[in-house]
Design an enzyme around this catalytic site. Structure first.
Site, short mmCIF file in Angstrom:
data_model
loop_
_atom_site.label_atom_id
_atom_site.label_comp_id
_atom_site.label_asym_id
_atom_site.label_seq_id
_atom_site.Cartn_x
_atom_site.Cartn_y
_atom_site.Cartn_z
CE LYS A 10 -2.70 21.77 -67.63
NZ LYS A 10 -2.75 23.24 -67.39
CB CYS A 30 0.97 23.41 -69.20
SG CYS A 30 1.56 24.91 -68.37
CD GLU A 73 -1.74 25.29 -70.83
OE1 GLU A 73 -0.74 25.84 -70.32
OE2 GLU A 73 -2.54 24.62 -70.17
O1 LIG Z 1 -1.57 31.86 -67.01
C1 LIG Z 1 -2.54 31.85 -67.73
O2 LIG Z 1 -3.32 32.80 -67.88
C2 LIG Z 1 -2.84 30.62 -68.51
N1 LIG Z 1 -2.24 29.48 -67.94
C3 LIG Z 1 -2.76 28.29 -68.20
O3 LIG Z 1 -3.68 28.21 -68.97
C4 LIG Z 1 -2.27 27.06 -67.56
C5 LIG Z 1 -3.35 26.67 -66.59
S1 LIG Z 1 -3.78 28.01 -65.49
N2 LIG Z 1 -1.00 27.26 -66.91
C6 LIG Z 1 -0.32 26.30 -66.33
O4 LIG Z 1 -0.68 25.13 -66.28
C7 LIG Z 1 0.97 26.80 -65.72
C8 LIG Z 1 1.77 25.78 -64.94
C9 LIG Z 1 2.91 26.44 -64.29
O5 LIG Z 1 3.24 27.58 -64.53
C10 LIG Z 1 3.70 25.69 -63.30
O6 LIG Z 1 3.51 24.46 -63.15
O7 LIG Z 1 4.53 26.32 -62.62
#
Ligand SMILES: O=C(O)CNC(=O)[C@H](CS)NC(=O)CCC(=O)C(=O)O
Length: 270
Positions: A114, A157, A43
């Protein structure tokens, strides 16, 4: 389906599209040299930065990234999963967090927007509001039936916390589940591997989980440990905490053996 090698790529993507695509190309090259025929990018492989910067640059990111994936698949003659990049939703200021599967001819095999958005206050003090810039997909992810690579199921993710999505994929025949991710360092240390192993074990399926690792910008740290897990839940390859690749064999004989030894998919009541 035949026996083949798959790669889960691990990157430390930055708020810099060109740089990330160069890095991704080097890692795809490395995976192909190790014999991988199915190469999976994490991702945010093309851009990892402030939500607002992502929106400002969304059009360029979407255009260049999609072209890049087609070019890489054709140049290296492999199937590629682009594990999550923004595509603008027409008439809005939001994007779909999109995963694309491309075959060696550059043909799109599957596309997934997503569904579950990461709107979470992580106890380490970071606040995530993915829904402020991302439009949630409204459809269940697709599976793609490949004669050579098996039946492949998509996800991204945070989806990994919603087992019903993977059970649906398994019901559609999925033998390999993709979980491209950018898991936070804080949640990842306790949840990442456990969740991936659970999805593999309960669906008696391979899990290919490319990942982001390290420090990206500001206070954003990700967990790393891109991995490939077999249908019994064994970790076959783990990329550790540095950029690189985890390569492992996807073996239909092993899949059949586990599904014989543990026929839980056939014992479902609900
Ligand atoms: O962190 C960033 O800058 C980028 N992250 C993302 O793009 C994505 C959406 S915010 N991260 C997740 O989905 C993490 C899930 C996760 O960490 C969990 O389910 O614990």
């Amino acid at each position: 389906m035949k026996s083949y090698l798959a790669a889960a790529i691990q990157m430390t993507s930055q708020p810099d599209l060109e740089k990330n695509l160069i890095e991704a190309e080097e890692l795809i090259d490395l995976a192909v040299r190790q014999g991988a025929e199915l190469v999976c990018l994490p991702e945010n492989f093309a851009f990892m930065g402030e939500e607002q910067d992502k929106i400002t640059q969304a059009e360029a990111i979407a255009q260049k990234t999609e072209k890049f994936l087609h070019r890489m698949a054709q140049r290296f003659q492999v199937t590629i999963l682009g594990g999550g990049f923004p595509i603008l939703v027409e008439g809005t200021q939001k994007v779909y967090n999109t995963a694309l599967l491309i075959d060696p001819n550059g043909k799109e095999l599957a596309r997934y927007y997503k569904v579950h958005l990461f709107d979470v206050n992580v106890p380490d003090g970071n606040t995530y509001r993915e829904s402020s810039t991302v439009m949630a997909g409204k459809e269940l992810p697709p599976v793609y039936h490949s004669d050579t690579l098996g039946t492949l199921g998509l996800s991204v993710c945070y989806d990994v916390r919603f087992p019903e999505l993977y059970r649906y994929l398994a019901q559609q025949g999925a033998e390999v589940l993709f979980v491209p991710a950018a898991f936070t360092a804080y949640t990842g240390k306790d949840h990442w591997q456990v969740l991936l192993q659970a999805r593999a074990i309960e669906n008696t399926a391979y899990v290919i989980a490319p990942a982001q690792t390290g420090n990206h910008y500001g206070l954003r740290h990700t967990h790393g440990h891109a991995m490939i897990i077999d249908p019994w839940g064994m970790v076959l390859a783990d990329a550790g905490d540095q950029p690189g690749v985890a390569v492992a064999e996807i073996d239909p004989a092993r899949l059949a053996q586990v599904r014989r030894q543990m026929p839980s998919l056939e014992h479902r009541v609900f």
